[in-house]
Structures are given as C-alpha cells and as structure tokens.
Scaffold this active site. Sequence first.
Site, PDB file in Angstrom:
ATOM      1  N   ARG A 176      37.609  46.948  37.581  1.00  0.00           N
ATOM      2  CA  ARG A 176      38.314  45.734  38.002  1.00  0.00           C
ATOM      3  C   ARG A 176      39.829  45.865  37.873  1.00  0.00           C
ATOM      4  O   ARG A 176      40.526  44.878  37.641  1.00  0.00           O
ATOM      5  CB  ARG A 176      37.834  44.496  37.221  1.00  0.00           C
ATOM      6  CG  ARG A 176      36.417  44.061  37.556  1.00  0.00           C
ATOM      7  CD  ARG A 176      36.165  42.638  37.069  1.00  0.00           C
ATOM      8  NE  ARG A 176      34.729  42.358  37.050  1.00  0.00           N
ATOM      9  CZ  ARG A 176      34.089  41.764  36.052  1.00  0.00           C
ATOM     10  NH1 ARG A 176      34.754  41.366  34.980  1.00  0.00           N
ATOM     11  NH2 ARG A 176      32.793  41.540  36.122  1.00  0.00           N
ATOM     12  N   ARG A 235      42.673  39.926  38.940  1.00  0.00           N
ATOM     13  CA  ARG A 235      43.408  38.720  38.570  1.00  0.00           C
ATOM     14  C   ARG A 235      44.422  38.887  37.446  1.00  0.00           C
ATOM     15  O   ARG A 235      45.267  38.025  37.249  1.00  0.00           O
ATOM     16  CB  ARG A 235      42.409  37.611  38.198  1.00  0.00           C
ATOM     17  CG  ARG A 235      41.619  37.096  39.383  1.00  0.00           C
ATOM     18  CD  ARG A 235      40.608  36.045  38.974  1.00  0.00           C
ATOM     19  NE  ARG A 235      39.523  36.628  38.196  1.00  0.00           N
ATOM     20  CZ  ARG A 235      38.507  35.926  37.706  1.00  0.00           C
ATOM     21  NH1 ARG A 235      38.465  34.609  37.874  1.00  0.00           N
ATOM     22  NH2 ARG A 235      37.549  36.514  37.025  1.00  0.00           N
ATOM     23  N   ARG A 249      46.385  36.436  46.575  1.00  0.00           N
ATOM     24  CA  ARG A 249      45.212  35.550  46.622  1.00  0.00           C
ATOM     25  C   ARG A 249      45.636  34.123  46.986  1.00  0.00           C
ATOM     26  O   ARG A 249      44.981  33.446  47.790  1.00  0.00           O
ATOM     27  CB  ARG A 249      44.500  35.578  45.262  1.00  0.00           C
ATOM     28  CG  ARG A 249      43.336  34.610  45.084  1.00  0.00           C
ATOM     29  CD  ARG A 249      42.090  35.068  45.802  1.00  0.00           C
ATOM     30  NE  ARG A 249      40.984  34.149  45.601  1.00  0.00           N
ATOM     31  CZ  ARG A 249      40.041  34.292  44.677  1.00  0.00           C
ATOM     32  NH1 ARG A 249      40.067  35.322  43.859  1.00  0.00           N
ATOM     33  NH2 ARG A 249      39.059  33.430  44.582  1.00  0.00           N
ATOM     34  N   ASP A 301      32.958  43.682  46.857  1.00  0.00           N
ATOM     35  CA  ASP A 301      32.039  43.007  45.947  1.00  0.00           C
ATOM     36  C   ASP A 301      30.634  43.567  46.138  1.00  0.00           C
ATOM     37  O   ASP A 301      30.269  43.973  47.248  1.00  0.00           O
ATOM     38  CB  ASP A 301      32.030  41.494  46.205  1.00  0.00           C
ATOM     39  CG  ASP A 301      31.333  40.735  45.093  1.00  0.00           C
ATOM     40  OD1 ASP A 301      30.117  40.481  45.224  1.00  0.00           O
ATOM     41  OD2 ASP A 301      31.986  40.415  44.088  1.00  0.00           O
ATOM     42  N   TYR A 335      20.606  38.632  42.010  1.00  0.00           N
ATOM     43  CA  TYR A 335      21.355  37.610  42.753  1.00  0.00           C
ATOM     44  C   TYR A 335      20.580  37.157  43.984  1.00  0.00           C
ATOM     45  O   TYR A 335      20.586  35.973  44.336  1.00  0.00           O
ATOM     46  CB  TYR A 335      22.723  38.167  43.164  1.00  0.00           C
ATOM     47  CG  TYR A 335      23.697  38.292  42.028  1.00  0.00           C
ATOM     48  CD1 TYR A 335      24.496  37.210  41.647  1.00  0.00           C
ATOM     49  CD2 TYR A 335      23.829  39.484  41.330  1.00  0.00           C
ATOM     50  CE1 TYR A 335      25.397  37.326  40.597  1.00  0.00           C
ATOM     51  CE2 TYR A 335      24.730  39.603  40.277  1.00  0.00           C
ATOM     52  CZ  TYR A 335      25.505  38.521  39.921  1.00  0.00           C
ATOM     53  OH  TYR A 335      26.391  38.633  38.877  1.00  0.00           O
TER      54      TYR A 335
END
Length: 341
Positions: free
Chosen positions: A23, A27, A36, A73, A147
């Site tokens: 990652r 963020r 973003r 993703d 998921y």
Amino acid sequence: MPGPLLDTLRGKTVFPRPVWLMRQAGRYLPEYRALRAEKGGFLELVYDCEAAAEITMQPIRRFGFDGAILFSDILIVPYAMGQDLRFLAGEGPKLSPTLVDHGLESLTKVPERLNPIYDTVALVKAQLGPDTTLLGFAGSPWTVATYMVAGEGSRDQHATRALAYRDPKVFQSIIDAIVDVTVEYLFGQIEAGAEAVQLFDSWAGSLAPAEFERWVIAPNAAIVSRLHARHPGVPVIGFPKGAGEKLPGYARETEVDAVGIDETIDPKWAGGALPKGLPVQGNFDPLLLEAGSSMLESRAVALLEAFSDRPHIFNLGHGIGQHTPIEHVERLLATVREWRG
C-alpha cells in the site's frame, strides 16, 4: 539489467536489501490525497489510467523504492466476473449480487473491465527506470471469494466458511472460476509490462488446516503452475496473511518464487522453517512504522539480521497505515539502506 528487487526474487542475495511497502501508493501520501480529492471516488481513480499510473509512481518519486506496485484493487476480478462493485465512504467495498444468495450463473462476465488495468501497467512501465521492478498483483481465490459470497468484508468470513462446509461442490466452482479469471488477469498484466506479480490472501488466517489446504494452497498452486508455464521468467510472490505454522507448507506446495510473511510471524522461526534459499518478503509491523518509536531502527535491523542468510525483500507485514508520517518512512528507509549485514 534487472533491478535489485527482481534479482532477489530470482534467488540472489543483494545488499542493500531491496525495499518496497505494501500500500505504498495511498492515503498516507499528501500527493495521493490531493489527487483523490480532485478525481473523486476510489473506483473512478482505478479506472482513470493516467491517474492510476500517477498514483503508482508517486512513492517511487518520493522514496525511490525498488518496486512499484500497481495501483488497483483485488476486487477488479469479481467486477470482471459480473458482480457490481461500489466503494462506499466509511463502509468499504460492496459487491452484488452476493453469491451466498445467488449462483455463479447469475453473473455475466464483463472481461473488458480488465483492459484499463493493463493500460495502467503499460503507462507505468514506460515511466520506470531499469532498476525499479514493476509489480502486478491479484487477490488470491479464497480472499476474493469471501467478498463475492458475502458482498463485503467481514471479521471472520463466517458466510463464506459456512458455505464451503455446507456445499463444498458449489464453493469449489466459485474458486475454480476465480482461478481462471485471475490467471488471465495476471497474464494480461505481465504482457503489459509487469515483471513480477503478488498474490494477496488477506484472509488466509481464518481457515482450519484442511480448509487451508483446499481453499488456499490448492488454488494458489494452480495459479502459480499456469503462470510459470506461460511466463517462466516472471516470479510470483505468495502472501498468505495469518498462515502461521502453515506457512512452510504453503511455500513448498504452491511453489511460489517468494513468500511474504506478516508481522505476527517470528522471523527467526520463519528463517529456519521455510525452504532453504527461498526469497522472503516482510515482515516489519506497519503499526510500529506508524508509531515511529525509538524501537523503529532496532527492530528493522533485527529483522534484517534474521534473514541475513537468504534473499530478503524488506517490506511490511501488511499495508502501510493511512496515518503513517512521511518522516517515519524516511527513517525506516535510511536504516534499511545503510545495513550491509
């Protein structure tokens, strides 16, 4: 000439140790947050090839990591299999229809949803120098299935584990379908320029041993075998988070080229238990990196020393936290790059 990360994945011992962080494009970076805010939602960013390529490159420009990990993703695979995918603020991803209530036959494949990801890979590859390895990735079938069955993430994967026990034939068909799409997806990434790929199994730790063999090891072994057959020079990193004592069996039976280990694993134990000479990746605690205490440097050195006798890629035990200060990353990188064994 291949860079130090690719050399390590191919079994060479390299100093200083190559480093990238799971990652790393995300963020915690102010440049990511600015982009973003400009572009909008997460899925919109993934499908804006120029923006996704820019995000992939941001940590390379700032830190000079040895690997650039594709910004995408793991749920792109179920999206291409025909599930609707939405990312809701504060709630995470949502997939529908859920496979706990509907069969695979309710889905209509949309393979063209994979094409923009290949375009992003090609854009990044064109910008990278020869010493930086471009890493593609996919979710491993078990984690992707959790998921697809439940329609969202969960603490213990209850719905998916129950379905696998209740109707293993149906669940096997879901796993097999995910394997097929994942292989084609990774083929596409490699053909677009990815030099190595990683299989993320974020929820591997929720399974009992027999289920781990069937739903983690077997499908990952199938993917690795098919990738090696078509692209024998492209290393595959397997990352079964939470595997614990099942990690050596995973490494042997899947025949991955390198294994990622999470922060709960004792590196000294892993160094002795894993197949000799197998490259390892990990396993610095991302929370320690975020906290940035006085232990940061000493723990990094201890980890480097634990894997001093085998090829080692310095990385985290999972993804970098969004509140991690930039200066903590800089401290970590300075420590890793100064160490020579």
